[in-house]
Design a protein around this motif. Structure first.
Motif, PDB file in Angstrom:
ATOM      1  N   GLU A 105       1.004  -1.036   0.074  1.00 21.06           N
ATOM      2  CA  GLU A 105      -0.267   0.030   0.085  1.00 21.06           C
ATOM      3  C   GLU A 105       0.982   1.399   0.057  1.00 21.06           C
ATOM      4  N   ASP A 162       5.328  -0.192  -2.691  1.00 23.70           N
ATOM      5  CA  ASP A 162       4.979  -0.199  -3.981  1.00 23.70           C
ATOM      6  C   ASP A 162       5.102  -1.597  -4.466  1.00 23.70           C
ATOM      7  N   ASP A 195      -3.043  -3.000  -2.344  1.00 26.35           N
ATOM      8  CA  ASP A 195      -3.714  -1.723  -3.166  1.00 26.35           C
ATOM      9  C   ASP A 195      -3.788  -2.087  -4.567  1.00 26.35           C
ATOM     10  N   LEU A 196      -4.898  -1.660  -5.386  1.00 28.96           N
ATOM     11  CA  LEU A 196      -4.793  -1.686  -6.660  1.00 28.96           C
ATOM     12  C   LEU A 196      -4.121  -0.683  -7.337  1.00 28.96           C
ATOM     13  N   MET A 197      -4.221   0.541  -6.959  1.00 33.31           N
ATOM     14  CA  MET A 197      -3.530   1.784  -7.585  1.00 33.31           C
ATOM     15  C   MET A 197      -2.175   1.931  -6.775  1.00 33.31           C
ATOM     16  N   LEU A 246       0.730  -1.618 -11.306  1.00 34.74           N
ATOM     17  CA  LEU A 246      -0.744  -1.552 -10.562  1.00 34.74           C
ATOM     18  C   LEU A 246      -0.754  -2.917  -9.962  1.00 34.74           C
ATOM     19  N   THR A 254      -3.166  -5.336 -10.127  1.00 33.70           N
ATOM     20  CA  THR A 254      -3.396  -6.390 -10.961  1.00 33.70           C
ATOM     21  C   THR A 254      -2.315  -6.989 -11.520  1.00 33.70           C
ATOM     22  N   THR A 274      -8.707  -1.439  -2.583  1.00 31.68           N
ATOM     23  CA  THR A 274      -9.025  -0.465  -3.628  1.00 31.68           C
ATOM     24  C   THR A 274     -10.181   0.543  -3.501  1.00 31.68           C
ATOM     25  N   LYS A 279     -11.596   1.646  -5.986  1.00 35.28           N
ATOM     26  CA  LYS A 279     -12.742   1.538  -7.011  1.00 35.28           C
ATOM     27  C   LYS A 279     -13.744   0.488  -6.472  1.00 35.28           C
ATOM     28  N   ASP A 296     -14.301  -3.727 -11.829  1.00 35.08           N
ATOM     29  CA  ASP A 296     -13.161  -4.007 -10.982  1.00 35.08           C
ATOM     30  C   ASP A 296     -12.926  -5.132 -10.650  1.00 35.08           C
TER      31      ASP A 296
END
Length: 226
Positions: free
Chosen positions: A8, A33, A52-54, A59, A61, A82, A84, A89
């Motif tokens: 995160e 990261d 975390d997604l972002m 990313l 994913t 996330t 989203k 998503d």
């Protein structure tokens, strides 16, 4: 003590997550990261990853895809975290191998419940080996292994549990609500898409044998061997 890796980039949130999880008795590791997170996952091999997604640079994913490609980290359950909340998503998160999905903002109690449920699913609790043989499918619950036509197929802990539940109830139709309760460990609200997405993943991984999982339109699924 079970270890949870938190990937995160929001430092305050990461530290809050770590504080709450450590209060529940878990050991935590924080990565800011995706690249650092991947390195920590391979080196420390945590029991669970909150992702975390972002993320900057990579990313979530893509991080999840890389985790599932590596033999060393493929079996580690992942909760996607996330801001989203769109259904697409969630579907994408499950398709890349996430075991669960939590949308910000969330309560610490909700996250703790999901962490406990995912860890419970990932832990093999059988004392002795139990083999289930259904046509081309062989399920070894002790080794957490599935063979299809003699070839080992990798499943996430959630996918394995879903297949195992269907196999135990061979020929009996299981509603989406029942599968959500018995596989995911608690009730989701209006989240039947979760079941549909995981069934699609099972069928894809199993190839022709995936046709043994039958859809009962408007109700749910069953595993049927002729």
């Amino acid at each position: 003590m079970e270890t949870i890796l938190i990937i995160e980039d929001e430092r305050d949130l990461a530290e809050l997550l770590a504080f709450n999880l450590e209060r529940e008795g878990y050991k935590t590791i924080i990565a800011a990261d995706g690249i650092e997170g991947l390195a920590n996952a391979g080196h420390c091999h945590p029991d669970l990853i909150i992702l975390d997604l972002m993320l900057p640079g990579m990313l979530g994913t893509e991080v999840c895809k890389n985790l599932k490609k590596s033999e060393r980290t493929a079996g580690i359950p992942v909760i996607m975290l996330t801001a989203k909340g769109e259904e697409i998503d969630k579907v994408v998160g499950f398709e890349v191998g996430a075991d669960d999905y939590v949308v910000k903002p969330f309560s610490s109690r909700e996250l703790n419940l999901r962490v406990k449920a995912v860890l419970r699913r990932s832990n093999t609790e059988t004392v002795s080996s139990t083999m289930i043989e259904l046509g081309p499918i062989t399920i070894d619950t002790d080794r957490h292994q599935v063979m299809v036509n003699g070839e080992e197929i990798f499943f996430t802990s959630t996918e394995f549990k879903l297949l195992h539940v269907l196999a135990q109830r061979l020929g009996r139709v299981q509603s989406r609500d029942v599968l959500l309760r018995d596989v995911w460990g608690y009730n989701f609200v209006d989240d039947s898409r979760t079941v549909d997405t995981h069934i699609t993943r099972l069928r894809t991984k199993m190839g022709a044998a995936g046709d043994l999982i039958k859809t009962v339109r408007g109700f749910g699924y069953k595993l049927e061997v002729q």
